[in-house]
Write a protein that holds these residues in place. Structure first.
Motif, short mmCIF file in Angstrom:
data_model
loop_
_atom_site.label_atom_id
_atom_site.label_comp_id
_atom_site.label_asym_id
_atom_site.label_seq_id
_atom_site.Cartn_x
_atom_site.Cartn_y
_atom_site.Cartn_z
N ALA A 1 -37.18 -5.40 -7.75
CA ALA A 1 -38.08 -4.48 -7.04
C ALA A 1 -37.47 -4.02 -5.71
O ALA A 1 -36.74 -4.76 -5.06
N ILE A 2 -37.82 -2.80 -5.35
CA ILE A 2 -37.44 -2.23 -4.06
C ILE A 2 -38.72 -1.92 -3.29
O ILE A 2 -39.67 -1.36 -3.84
N HIS A 3 -38.74 -2.30 -2.04
CA HIS A 3 -39.86 -1.96 -1.15
C HIS A 3 -39.33 -1.06 -0.05
O HIS A 3 -38.39 -1.41 0.66
N THR A 4 -39.91 0.12 0.05
CA THR A 4 -39.45 1.05 1.07
C THR A 4 -40.27 0.87 2.35
O THR A 4 -41.49 0.65 2.31
N ALA A 5 -39.57 0.91 3.47
CA ALA A 5 -40.20 0.74 4.78
C ALA A 5 -39.66 1.81 5.72
O ALA A 5 -38.74 2.56 5.37
N GLY A 6 -40.22 1.87 6.91
CA GLY A 6 -39.80 2.87 7.87
C GLY A 6 -38.43 2.58 8.47
O GLY A 6 -37.86 1.50 8.27
N ARG A 7 -37.91 3.53 9.18
CA ARG A 7 -36.62 3.37 9.84
C ARG A 7 -36.68 2.25 10.88
O ARG A 7 -37.73 2.00 11.49
N ASP B 1 -35.85 -4.84 0.66
CA ASP B 1 -36.41 -3.82 1.54
C ASP B 1 -35.37 -2.74 1.83
O ASP B 1 -34.21 -3.04 2.12
N VAL B 2 -35.80 -1.49 1.76
CA VAL B 2 -34.96 -0.35 2.13
C VAL B 2 -35.62 0.31 3.34
O VAL B 2 -36.75 0.79 3.26
N PHE B 3 -34.91 0.31 4.46
CA PHE B 3 -35.47 0.82 5.71
C PHE B 3 -35.06 2.26 5.91
O PHE B 3 -33.92 2.57 6.23
N GLY B 4 -36.02 3.15 5.69
CA GLY B 4 -35.77 4.58 5.88
C GLY B 4 -35.35 5.25 4.59
O GLY B 4 -34.25 5.02 4.09
N THR B 5 -36.23 6.10 4.05
CA THR B 5 -35.90 6.90 2.87
C THR B 5 -36.16 8.38 3.14
O THR B 5 -36.24 9.17 2.21
N ASP B 6 -36.27 8.71 4.42
CA ASP B 6 -36.56 10.10 4.81
C ASP B 6 -35.44 10.70 5.65
O ASP B 6 -35.65 11.69 6.36
N TYR B 7 -34.26 10.12 5.58
CA TYR B 7 -33.11 10.69 6.30
C TYR B 7 -32.65 11.97 5.58
O TYR B 7 -32.82 12.09 4.34
N PRO B 8 -32.05 12.90 6.28
CA PRO B 8 -31.53 14.11 5.63
C PRO B 8 -30.19 13.84 4.93
O PRO B 8 -29.15 14.41 5.26
N THR B 9 -30.25 12.93 3.93
CA THR B 9 -29.09 12.60 3.11
C THR B 9 -29.43 12.93 1.66
O THR B 9 -30.54 13.34 1.35
N LYS B 10 -28.49 12.70 0.76
CA LYS B 10 -28.68 13.12 -0.64
C LYS B 10 -29.85 12.44 -1.32
O LYS B 10 -30.48 13.03 -2.21
N ASP B 11 -30.18 11.19 -0.95
CA ASP B 11 -31.33 10.53 -1.56
C ASP B 11 -32.29 9.97 -0.52
O ASP B 11 -33.20 9.21 -0.85
N GLY B 12 -32.11 10.36 0.75
CA GLY B 12 -33.02 9.96 1.80
C GLY B 12 -32.69 8.64 2.47
O GLY B 12 -33.29 8.30 3.50
N SER B 13 -31.74 7.89 1.90
CA SER B 13 -31.38 6.60 2.50
C SER B 13 -30.07 6.73 3.29
O SER B 13 -29.33 7.70 3.14
N CYS B 14 -29.82 5.74 4.15
CA CYS B 14 -28.62 5.77 4.99
C CYS B 14 -27.35 5.71 4.14
O CYS B 14 -27.36 5.18 3.02
N ILE B 15 -26.27 6.22 4.69
CA ILE B 15 -24.98 6.23 4.00
C ILE B 15 -24.00 5.39 4.79
O ILE B 15 -23.90 5.51 6.01
N ARG B 16 -23.27 4.54 4.07
CA ARG B 16 -22.32 3.63 4.71
C ARG B 16 -20.99 3.65 3.96
O ARG B 16 -20.92 3.86 2.75
N ASP B 17 -19.94 3.38 4.73
CA ASP B 17 -18.59 3.22 4.20
C ASP B 17 -18.40 1.73 3.96
O ASP B 17 -18.11 0.96 4.87
N PHE B 18 -18.60 1.29 2.73
CA PHE B 18 -18.51 -0.12 2.39
C PHE B 18 -17.05 -0.51 2.11
O PHE B 18 -16.40 0.11 1.26
N ILE B 19 -16.56 -1.53 2.82
CA ILE B 19 -15.18 -1.98 2.64
C ILE B 19 -15.17 -3.43 2.16
O ILE B 19 -15.86 -4.28 2.71
N HIS B 20 -14.40 -3.68 1.11
CA HIS B 20 -14.29 -5.02 0.56
C HIS B 20 -13.66 -5.95 1.59
O HIS B 20 -12.67 -5.60 2.24
N VAL B 21 -14.21 -7.15 1.71
CA VAL B 21 -13.73 -8.09 2.72
C VAL B 21 -12.25 -8.43 2.53
O VAL B 21 -11.52 -8.63 3.52
N SER B 22 -11.76 -8.44 1.31
CA SER B 22 -10.35 -8.75 1.09
C SER B 22 -9.45 -7.62 1.57
O SER B 22 -8.34 -7.87 2.07
N ASP B 23 -9.90 -6.38 1.44
CA ASP B 23 -9.14 -5.26 1.99
C ASP B 23 -9.15 -5.30 3.53
O ASP B 23 -8.15 -4.98 4.17
#
Length: 337
Positions: A275-281, A206-228
């Motif tokens: 498969a991806i299922h899009t849902a609301g925010r 599930d992808v929650f929110g694809t209507d955000y004002p971002t480059k592809d409509g989905s949320c953006i996160r700063d993903f950090i590796h657990v070892s770092d």
């Protein structure tokens, strides 16, 4: 010089304990095993099953093992859950931290490392977000951590406790050698869910929110590796041992990836589609969260090693495949017994 790790049998905590043991540190763990597993701990590490907010337990462990530093991971971390159960989050996060700090002060523990969160910022006006940005959490989870930060600061002023509070951005991945990783059922983190889908354990993601004002409509996160992230804690411990002053630091890479980009990275690494299922925010979700990581790099001399989305996804996938092999082996053993 023993280090007490609360929540040390959990996802991040188990990586921390492994790194400390490999560095030759004396380590002791308190974990209630609600989301952790004793099998994740290296052999010989003492485990006390109980609550990090149980002052009698904590004081006994500190006294018996000569604890001089505490790294506090134990707590609840799911934003949507906190919206449904705010009091549970204030109890398990804020009140537990209060009791743990009380035990630390009473026993004279001089150093404390706290796992906070970027959720304290809410939707930041400035991205990348610096540590001095206003704290405006959108969820009880974020508020519970902010309240804990305030208690930590006030305790330091009153009692001379030295601390580092690390505001985590999105922690993902697994040990590069697949020794430990996320294993609790009911995953809520995007990358864990994506590798479960890639290995056939989920029919869709599930992808929650694809209507955000971002480059592809989905949320953006700063993903950090657990070892770092764990290396940042090791650097924080060294900083405090060298007399470093209390400080609050962002713990992220300083660049973001969208939810859909992250899913695509798992697809590429695994060579499998799902498969991806899009849902609301969802209430409490933040649109864009990227760290200004300049302060942690300068203060702790921290340089991440795994700042690559496909590398992170590959490590997460390798761990998930190991879990499946172990589970299959256990089932085969049970059938043949």
């Amino acid at each position: 010089m023993t280090v007490l790790v609360t929540g040390g049998a959990g996802y991040i905590g188990s990586h921390m304990v492994l790194a400390l043991v490999e560095a030759g540190e004396s380590v002791v763990v308190i974990d209630n095993l609600s989301r952790g597993f004793s099998a994740m701990l290296p052999r010989g590490v003492p485990l006390f099953i109980g609550e990090a907010g149980d002052e009698n337990l904590v004081e006994g462990v500190i006294a018996a093992h000569g604890v001089s530093s505490i790294i506090h991971f134990a707590g609840s971390v799911v934003v949507p859950d906190s919206m449904r159960d705010p009091l549970g989050y204030y109890h398990n996060n804020t009140m537990t931290t209060c009791n743990l700090l009380s035990a630390a002060v009473k026993c004279g523990v001089p150093r404390f490392i706290f796992s906070s969160t970027a959720a304290v910022y809410g939707n930041p006006a400035q991205v990348p977000v610096p540590e001095h940005a206003p704290a405006r959490p959108l969820s009880p989870y974020g508020t519970s951590k902010l309240m804990s930060e305030i208690m930590l600061h006030d305790t330091a002023v009153a009692h001379g406790l030295r601390y580092v509070a690390l505001r985590y951005f999105n922690v993902v991945g697994a040990d590069p050698q697949a020794r430990v990783g996320p294993a609790a059922p009911g995953a809520t983190h995007l990358l864990k869910i994506a590798v479960e889908a890639a290995t056939g354990q989920r029919a869709k993601i599930d992808v929650f929110g694809t209507d955000y004002p971002t480059k592809d409509g989905s949320c953006i996160r700063d993903f950090i590796h657990v070892s770092d992230l764990v290396e940042a804690h090791c650097a924080a411990l060294a900083y405090l041992r060298q007399g470093g002053a209390p400080v609050t630091l962002n713990c992220g890479y300083g660049r973001g990836h969208s939810v859909l980009e992250t899913i695509d990275a798992v697809r590429r690494v695994s060579g499998r589609n799902f498969a991806i299922h899009t849902a609301g925010r969802r209430p409490g979700d933040i649109m864009t969260m990227v760290a200004d990581s300049s302060r942690i790099r300068a203060t702790l001399h921290w340089t991440p090693r795994y700042d690559d989305l496909e590398t992170i996804a590959a490590h997460a996938l390798a761990w998930e495949e190991k879990l499946l092999r172990d589970r299959h082996g256990a089932q085969q053993h049970a059938l043949s017994a």
